[in-house]
Design a protein around this motif. Sequence first.
Motif, PDB file in Angstrom:
ATOM      1  N   ARG A   1      -0.414  11.525 -14.241  1.00  0.00           N
ATOM      2  CA  ARG A   1       0.806  12.343 -14.156  1.00  0.00           C
ATOM      3  C   ARG A   1       0.674  13.406 -13.059  1.00  0.00           C
ATOM      4  O   ARG A   1       1.629  13.662 -12.322  1.00  0.00           O
ATOM      5  N   ILE A   2      -0.495  14.028 -12.952  1.00  0.00           N
ATOM      6  CA  ILE A   2      -0.680  15.051 -11.919  1.00  0.00           C
ATOM      7  C   ILE A   2      -0.478  14.448 -10.534  1.00  0.00           C
ATOM      8  O   ILE A   2       0.194  15.029  -9.665  1.00  0.00           O
ATOM      9  N   THR A   3      -1.044  13.252 -10.321  1.00  0.00           N
ATOM     10  CA  THR A   3      -0.892  12.585  -9.027  1.00  0.00           C
ATOM     11  C   THR A   3       0.577  12.294  -8.731  1.00  0.00           C
ATOM     12  O   THR A   3       1.077  12.543  -7.614  1.00  0.00           O
ATOM     13  N   ALA A   4       1.303  11.777  -9.726  1.00  0.00           N
ATOM     14  CA  ALA A   4       2.708  11.407  -9.529  1.00  0.00           C
ATOM     15  C   ALA A   4       3.579  12.634  -9.286  1.00  0.00           C
ATOM     16  O   ALA A   4       4.451  12.636  -8.396  1.00  0.00           O
ATOM     17  N   ILE A   5       3.360  13.708 -10.040  1.00  0.00           N
ATOM     18  CA  ILE A   5       4.175  14.913  -9.871  1.00  0.00           C
ATOM     19  C   ILE A   5       3.878  15.579  -8.531  1.00  0.00           C
ATOM     20  O   ILE A   5       4.791  16.069  -7.846  1.00  0.00           O
ATOM     21  N   THR A   6       2.609  15.578  -8.110  1.00  0.00           N
ATOM     22  CA  THR A   6       2.252  16.159  -6.815  1.00  0.00           C
ATOM     23  C   THR A   6       2.937  15.398  -5.688  1.00  0.00           C
ATOM     24  O   THR A   6       3.482  15.997  -4.748  1.00  0.00           O
ATOM     25  N   ALA A   7       2.953  14.063  -5.772  1.00  0.00           N
ATOM     26  CA  ALA A   7       3.619  13.256  -4.745  1.00  0.00           C
ATOM     27  C   ALA A   7       5.124  13.505  -4.753  1.00  0.00           C
ATOM     28  O   ALA A   7       5.762  13.604  -3.689  1.00  0.00           O
ATOM     29  N   ALA A   8       5.713  13.618  -5.927  1.00  0.00           N
ATOM     30  CA  ALA A   8       7.147  13.874  -6.028  1.00  0.00           C
ATOM     31  C   ALA A   8       7.498  15.232  -5.441  1.00  0.00           C
ATOM     32  O   ALA A   8       8.520  15.394  -4.759  1.00  0.00           O
ATOM     33  N   ARG A   9       6.625  16.217  -5.668  1.00  0.00           N
ATOM     34  CA  ARG A   9       6.858  17.559  -5.134  1.00  0.00           C
ATOM     35  C   ARG A   9       6.817  17.540  -3.613  1.00  0.00           C
ATOM     36  O   ARG A   9       7.599  18.234  -2.939  1.00  0.00           O
TER      37      ARG A   9
END
Length: 481
Positions: A417-425
């Motif tokens: 989740r951290i990886t996905a949210i960082t990429a989305a940001r």
Amino acid sequence: MQLDFAVVDDIATQFHGRGRAPGLQIAVLADGKVAHFAGYGVTDCATGAVPAADRFFRIASMSKSFTAAAILQLRDRGALGLDDPVTDYLPWAAGLSGPTSDSPGITVRHCLTMSSGLPSDDPWADRQEEMTQADFDDLLRRPVWGAYSPGTAFAYSNLGYALLGRVVEAVSGGRFTDYLTSELLLPLGLAETTYDYRAVPAGRLAQGYRSTPNGEWEPQTFTAPGSFSAIGGLLSTATDIAKWVAWFADAFPPRDDGDDAVLTRASRREMQQSHRLLPFDVVEDADGRNRLMSKGFPWGLSGYGYGLFVEPASPVGAISQHQGGYPGFGSYMGWHQSSGLGVVAFANGTYAPVAVPARAALEALLLQCQVGPDRVSATEHLRSAIELVEGVIAEPSTLQDPAFSDNVLVDIPLAERITAITAARETMGERTGQTEIELRSPTEAVCRMTGTRGRLDVTLALTPTDPPRIHTFTVEAVPTD
């Protein structure tokens, strides 16, 4: 806001000019009263009496909402069950078998929702009001032919509502009309509503007419109360229907304050839900857009509730309504569930289609009010959850907070989740503007965060536990085109 009633008068004037009845009256209803009244022509050709808010008209199938309310009242008192077969209360009705050997028995709920499988029966049923109880029971002992297996299709059956009236009699031990009067009309203060035309004060009864081939208006004979009164036998006035409409509208919104001793708000809301979908057509409106319209009715995609048609997704929000047609009369009542603003129309011509102008008038008034589909209100817990969103986007590790349900990190591990949210940001870029909130239900929302390169859509939903926790937290990046 101050409403401009000129649009109502214009619509009504045009309709009356088509000569569908000697007289037409239309009233705008608000807060249990007549807010605006317009009348055209005469209510009695012999005397020249003109329309008035206290004129008694046969309201025809608008009566079905009264019959349904009586059934719900008996249900709430524990005297009957909606899913009980009608033959539990009318054991002699051996003729009520479906069209096939595997058809289930017709239930009380089937009759309420026009799902009994019995065929549409206008105008035959409208001429049966004075049928005696003995003759009606004899009819039910013989085969009663069905069009559909009960519970599988909508068909507008007056006979189904006559059955409900007979069930009321079997359960209460008295005449249907007496029960309705003592348990609904009198407690609600509807002193100007009756099943017996002979009880109407002198000079206040609208005479019904039929148009003859030579253009004359032929008076129609009134019928007295009988076994089919439950389908459409009531006579009423615009002032009394204003009270009836306000009573139903008062059921919204659900709340905690004192309830009604006659019929609970919950039961009145239950009557105003779509329980059986009507057949519909796809039509093209004036703007070239496709719209779903209920077949045979002048309104959009609807269902039948209990004694009421319900259009849950009209352009202006949920509408409850019912039209009526009888020898000598046409009628309509409809109201906006959330505001209670309504319209009632009566005409003294056989099956005069007053639902068309009355519904158009109601929608025009609601557009003036700039009302739309009912707004969703977030629960306190959802508002608290929304406040966490920006913090989670900024620091995804806070998904470990107790506000989140255990499934969140079981479904997708924290590192992922951290990886996905960082990429989305990164896709969104630097934040610009305020977060926009779309409420999908009292416990579900989408939070939209805009940035220099795109947008983030964060969807969250709550569990039904105490306390509620966030069980859905999805983040979707939407790049700027």
